[in-house]
Design an enzyme around this catalytic site. Structure first.
Site, PDB file in Angstrom:
ATOM      1  CG  ASP A  13      -1.815  -1.334   1.085  1.00  0.00           C
ATOM      2  OD1 ASP A  13      -2.195  -1.741   0.169  1.00  0.00           O
ATOM      3  OD2 ASP A  13      -2.303  -1.643   2.328  1.00  0.00           O
ATOM      4  CE  LYS A  16       2.211  -2.515  -4.209  1.00  0.00           C
ATOM      5  NZ  LYS A  16       2.054  -1.979  -2.746  1.00  0.00           N
ATOM      6  N   GLY A  17       0.090   1.609  -7.469  1.00  0.00           N
ATOM      7  CA  GLY A  17      -0.807   1.895  -8.525  1.00  0.00           C
ATOM      8  C   GLY A  17      -0.715   3.211  -8.874  1.00  0.00           C
ATOM      9  CB  ALA A  39      -2.688  -6.323  -5.247  1.00  0.00           C
ATOM     10  N   GLY A  40      -4.488  -4.013  -3.839  1.00  0.00           N
ATOM     11  CA  GLY A  40      -5.482  -3.139  -3.765  1.00  0.00           C
ATOM     12  C   GLY A  40      -4.661  -1.912  -4.640  1.00  0.00           C
ATOM     13  CG  HIS A  41      -1.921  -1.839  -7.072  1.00  0.00           C
ATOM     14  ND1 HIS A  41      -0.978  -2.497  -7.839  1.00  0.00           N
ATOM     15  CD2 HIS A  41      -1.844  -2.524  -5.725  1.00  0.00           C
ATOM     16  CE1 HIS A  41      -0.225  -3.542  -7.079  1.00  0.00           C
ATOM     17  NE2 HIS A  41      -0.565  -3.591  -6.071  1.00  0.00           N
ATOM     18  CD  GLN A 230       0.594  -8.839  -2.552  1.00  0.00           C
ATOM     19  OE1 GLN A 230       1.586  -9.449  -3.367  1.00  0.00           O
ATOM     20  NE2 GLN A 230      -0.569  -8.438  -2.884  1.00  0.00           N
ATOM     21  CB  ALA A 305      -7.118  -0.215  -1.767  1.00  0.00           C
ATOM     22  N   GLY A 308     -10.861  -2.774   3.310  1.00  0.00           N
ATOM     23  CA  GLY A 308     -11.300  -1.982   4.052  1.00  0.00           C
ATOM     24  C   GLY A 308     -11.043  -1.815   5.522  1.00  0.00           C
ATOM     25  CG  ASP A 339      -0.420  14.584   1.103  1.00  0.00           C
ATOM     26  OD1 ASP A 339       0.263  13.391   0.404  1.00  0.00           O
ATOM     27  OD2 ASP A 339      -1.674  14.046   0.984  1.00  0.00           O
ATOM     28  CB  VAL A 419       2.168  16.624  -2.599  1.00  0.00           C
ATOM     29  CG1 VAL A 419       3.812  16.542  -2.157  1.00  0.00           C
ATOM     30  CG2 VAL A 419       2.160  16.965  -4.110  1.00  0.00           C
TER      31      VAL A 419
HETATM   32  P1  GDP Z   1      -0.802   0.376  -3.570  1.00  0.00           P
HETATM   33  O1  GDP Z   1      -1.335  -0.753  -2.731  1.00  0.00           O
HETATM   34  O2  GDP Z   1       0.727   0.315  -3.494  1.00  0.00           O
HETATM   35  O3  GDP Z   1      -1.021   0.631  -4.937  1.00  0.00           O
HETATM   36  O4  GDP Z   1      -1.537   1.758  -2.589  1.00  0.00           O
HETATM   37  P2  GDP Z   1      -2.897   1.495  -2.326  1.00  0.00           P
HETATM   38  O5  GDP Z   1      -3.828   2.265  -3.283  1.00  0.00           O
HETATM   39  O6  GDP Z   1      -3.380   0.635  -1.478  1.00  0.00           O
HETATM   40  O7  GDP Z   1      -2.802   2.937  -1.119  1.00  0.00           O
HETATM   41  C1  GDP Z   1      -2.476   3.738  -1.342  1.00  0.00           C
HETATM   42  C2  GDP Z   1      -3.440   5.068  -0.849  1.00  0.00           C
HETATM   43  O8  GDP Z   1      -2.976   6.353  -0.745  1.00  0.00           O
HETATM   44  C3  GDP Z   1      -4.470   5.072  -1.906  1.00  0.00           C
HETATM   45  O9  GDP Z   1      -5.584   5.602  -1.255  1.00  0.00           O
HETATM   46  C4  GDP Z   1      -4.077   6.379  -2.738  1.00  0.00           C
HETATM   47  O10 GDP Z   1      -5.051   7.114  -3.499  1.00  0.00           O
HETATM   48  C5  GDP Z   1      -3.190   7.378  -1.580  1.00  0.00           C
HETATM   49  N1  GDP Z   1      -2.179   7.884  -2.113  1.00  0.00           N
HETATM   50  C6  GDP Z   1      -1.411   7.671  -3.113  1.00  0.00           C
HETATM   51  N2  GDP Z   1      -0.225   8.617  -3.196  1.00  0.00           N
HETATM   52  C7  GDP Z   1      -0.723   9.409  -2.359  1.00  0.00           C
HETATM   53  C8  GDP Z   1       0.044  10.780  -1.917  1.00  0.00           C
HETATM   54  O11 GDP Z   1       1.120  11.137  -2.252  1.00  0.00           O
HETATM   55  N3  GDP Z   1      -0.711  11.430  -0.818  1.00  0.00           N
HETATM   56  C9  GDP Z   1      -2.088  11.080  -0.217  1.00  0.00           C
HETATM   57  N4  GDP Z   1      -2.798  11.831   0.531  1.00  0.00           N
HETATM   58  N5  GDP Z   1      -2.561   9.877  -0.682  1.00  0.00           N
HETATM   59  C10 GDP Z   1      -1.994   9.217  -1.645  1.00  0.00           C
HETATM   60  P1  IMO Z   2      -0.960  -4.210  -2.161  1.00  0.00           P
HETATM   61  O1  IMO Z   2      -0.413  -4.673  -3.441  1.00  0.00           O
HETATM   62  C1  IMO Z   2      -0.911  -4.350   2.306  1.00  0.00           C
HETATM   63  C2  IMO Z   2      -0.999  -8.598   3.745  1.00  0.00           C
HETATM   64  C3  IMO Z   2      -2.530  -9.016   4.399  1.00  0.00           C
HETATM   65  C4  IMO Z   2      -1.963 -10.217   5.471  1.00  0.00           C
HETATM   66  C5  IMO Z   2      -0.588 -10.614   4.651  1.00  0.00           C
HETATM   67  C6  IMO Z   2      -1.260 -12.132   3.895  1.00  0.00           C
HETATM   68  O2  IMO Z   2      -2.111  -3.414  -2.446  1.00  0.00           O
HETATM   69  O3  IMO Z   2       0.251  -3.469  -1.559  1.00  0.00           O
HETATM   70  P2  IMO Z   2      -2.592 -12.655   1.866  1.00  0.00           P
HETATM   71  O4  IMO Z   2      -4.184 -12.445   1.533  1.00  0.00           O
HETATM   72  O5  IMO Z   2      -1.725 -12.372   0.862  1.00  0.00           O
HETATM   73  O6  IMO Z   2      -2.443 -14.252   2.488  1.00  0.00           O
HETATM   74  O7  IMO Z   2      -2.218 -11.747   3.278  1.00  0.00           O
HETATM   75  O8  IMO Z   2      -0.304  -9.886   3.676  1.00  0.00           O
HETATM   76  N1  IMO Z   2      -1.378  -7.924   2.300  1.00  0.00           N
HETATM   77  C7  IMO Z   2      -1.414  -6.728   2.029  1.00  0.00           C
HETATM   78  N2  IMO Z   2      -1.119  -5.650   2.677  1.00  0.00           N
HETATM   79  N3  IMO Z   2      -1.019  -4.560   0.802  1.00  0.00           N
HETATM   80  C8  IMO Z   2      -1.113  -5.516  -0.054  1.00  0.00           C
HETATM   81  O9  IMO Z   2      -1.174  -5.405  -1.448  1.00  0.00           O
HETATM   82  C9  IMO Z   2      -1.414  -6.729   0.533  1.00  0.00           C
HETATM   83  N4  IMO Z   2      -1.539  -8.015   0.067  1.00  0.00           N
HETATM   84  C10 IMO Z   2      -1.586  -8.889   1.161  1.00  0.00           C
HETATM   85  O10 IMO Z   2      -3.205  -7.949   4.811  1.00  0.00           O
HETATM   86  O11 IMO Z   2      -1.435  -9.367   6.178  1.00  0.00           O
HETATM   87 MG    MG Z   3      -2.841  -1.631  -1.971  1.00  0.00          MG
END
Ligand code: GDP
Ligand code: IMO
Ligand code: MG
Length: 433
Positions: A13, A16-17, A39-41, A230, A305, A308, A339, A419
């Site tokens: 999280d 990356k997305g 994953a949730g990007h 991840q 993402a 929840g 930010d 930011v």
């Molecule tokens: P990922 O799994 O690495 O793609 O990241 P996620 O999407 O799970 O979580 C990143 C969260 O931070 C998402 O809700 C993005 O919209 C948000 N986000 C990404 N970059 C920024 C940033 O620079 N500032 C803020 N406030 N939010 C960000």
């Molecule tokens: P993205 O790509 C954050 C965590 C789970 C749990 C552990 C194992 O969005 O960054 P699993 O379902 O893979 O067997 O769970 O890994 N986890 C993540 N945490 N971001 C993710 O993906 C994750 N994918 C798995 O919460 O602790």
């Molecule tokens: Mg994510």
């Protein structure tokens, strides 16, 4: 040409997305190499917000091909939902989407088993996303998995039935009442019906030998970006085992998960938050249990993402960041969510761990919170909101000092500072290679 790679350096999280989406116009191909719908990007642009689970984050650029590599595991139901959501927003994307025939299928009974195993672990549960990740990769490694290419096999139904029977037998051992478990809020049978419908949709997509597609693209001077899921601290080998996911989230996963040779790896973009978060169970040395932690969670909207769930929050952990940079050979860094730190009086960074009264930067084998006391350096904070700042020079002086300190400590340049969640809220400090 070589494959550039973008991967997470913390517990996932990191953002990356967002950054893959920002970089995509520079690439001919974006390819996911491991993980699955755990994953949730998140990607935000023009007041739209998408959360991708299986699809690569280059999907919104019509000029870029997107590949789901052999290292990824696919739940057809979730993929179908993602495609439907994008279609409903008026965008069409499937024409530039390719799926490896060697990627494995997550069956409904893998999801059932994931829930059963977690239930059985009780207090010691991993906090899995319950997407069937562990059981599906287990079948892959024990050579019992079903691959996307098997959809063309006339024995597919038999393979499916045998796997389901085996999974049910296992589930019964752990939890006799396993049939009461719901998946996506419905009974197993109902979910299975929807899954089967989605399977028909998957069959119509472009199923390919993606290792050939990628290697011939590289030979033809096409630019490829590999997208990780991840983060390094969740890697099956190097993460905080057993509280990890079931794939190699680190650089080696690119070679395994796409069929790209090590000599074909180019720039390695390592992405990290300006602080730390973790969702699910497991050690987190710099976790904050006080109001500061709650503030980070609130200001950063730190909720998973995919599930929840509230993300645990804490200060930046430099020993862990250095470890991740070392393992991945990171060439450029991207610092996200700067930010969110605006308005904190002080900002702390763990520069070392205290283990058995010894100061160290070494992540111990027993990577457990009880063994580790972080040693912090304190930085003065800043008030100024950053969400509309466009250049490094305009950032508050105290943030610049924070960034320069991290860079000096880790020895790798921070080329992007994010930011805000929107595409446009991205400060490109130095020219990205
Ligand atoms: P990922 O799994 O690495 O793609 O990241 P996620 O999407 O799970 O979580 C990143 C969260 O931070 C998402 O809700 C993005 O919209 C948000 N986000 C990404 N970059 C920024 C940033 O620079 N500032 C803020 N406030 N939010 C960000
Ligand atoms: P993205 O790509 C954050 C965590 C789970 C749990 C552990 C194992 O969005 O960054 P699993 O379902 O893979 O067997 O769970 O890994 N986890 C993540 N945490 N971001 C993710 O993906 C994750 N994918 C798995 O919460 O602790
Ligand atoms: Mg994510």
């Amino acid at each position: 040409m070589k494959t550039d790679v973008l991967l997470g350096l913390q517990w996932g999280d990191e953002g990356k997305g967002k950054i893959v989406d920002v970089l995509t116009p520079k690439y001919d191909i974006v390819a996911r190499f491991q993980g699955g719908p755990n994953a949730g990007h998140t990607i935000e642009f023009m007041d739209k917000r998408f959360v991708l689970h299986t699809l690569p984050s280059g999907i919104f650029n019509s000029g870029t091909d997107n590949i789901i590599g052999n290292g990824v595991i696919i739940d057809p139901f979730i993929l179908s939902q993602e495609l439907a959501e994008i279609r409903q927003s008026g965008l069409t994307i499937t024409k530039n989407l390719f799926i490896s025939k060697k990627s494995h299928l997550i069956l409904p009974s893998h999801r059932l088993l994931d829930a059963v195993y977690e239930h059985n672990k009780g207090e010691l549960k991993i906090g899995s996303t319950l997407k069937g990740i562990g059981p599906c990769y287990t079948d892959k490694v024990s050579r019992r998995g079903i691959r996307v290419g098997d959809l063309e096999n006339k024995n597919f139904n038999l393979l499916y039935k045998e796997a389901k029977k085996r999974h049910f037998n296992l589930a019964k051992l752990y939890l006799p009442k396993f049939t009461t478990i719901k998946i996506e809020g419905v009974s197993f049978e109902e979910y299975e019906k929807q899954w089967m419908l989605a399977l028909e949709e998957l069959k119509k997509l472009k199923l390919v030998d993606s290792e050939y597609v990628l290697n011939s693209a590289l030979s033809n001077n096409k630019k490829v970006l590999a997208e990780g899921a991840q983060g390094t601290m969740l890697d099956i080998d190097f993460g905080s085992y057993p509280y990890v996911t079931s794939s190699n989230t680190t650089i080696a996963g690119v070679c395994n998960g796409l069929g790209v040779a090590p000599s074909k790896i180019g720039n390695v973009y390592g992405i990290f938050k300006a602080y730390c978060t973790r969702v699910g169970s497991g050690p987190f040395p710099t976790e904050l249990f006080d109001d500061t932690g709650k503030n980070l969670q609130k200001k950063g909207h730190e909720f998973g993402a995919t599930t929840g769930r509230a993300r645990r929050c804490g200060w930046l952990d430099l020993p862990a960041l250095k470890y991740s940079i070392m393992l991945n050979g990171v060439t450029e860094l991207m610092m996200m969510k700067a930010d969110v730190l605006s308005g904190f009086e002080e900002i702390q960074v763990a520069t070392h761990y205290l283990i058995n009264n010894t100061k160290t930067e070494h992540l111990p084998f027993n990577f457990e919170d009880e063994n580790i006391t972080p040693v912090y350096k304190t930085f003065p904070g800043w008030e100024m909101p950053l969400d509309s700042i466009k250049s490094f020079e305009d950032l508050p002086e105290n943030l610049k000092q924070y960034i320069l300190f991290i860079e000096k400590e880790v020895g790798v340049p921070i080329t992007i500072i994010s930011v805000g969640p929107d595409r446009t809220q991205t400060i490109i400090r130095n020219k990205i290679s």
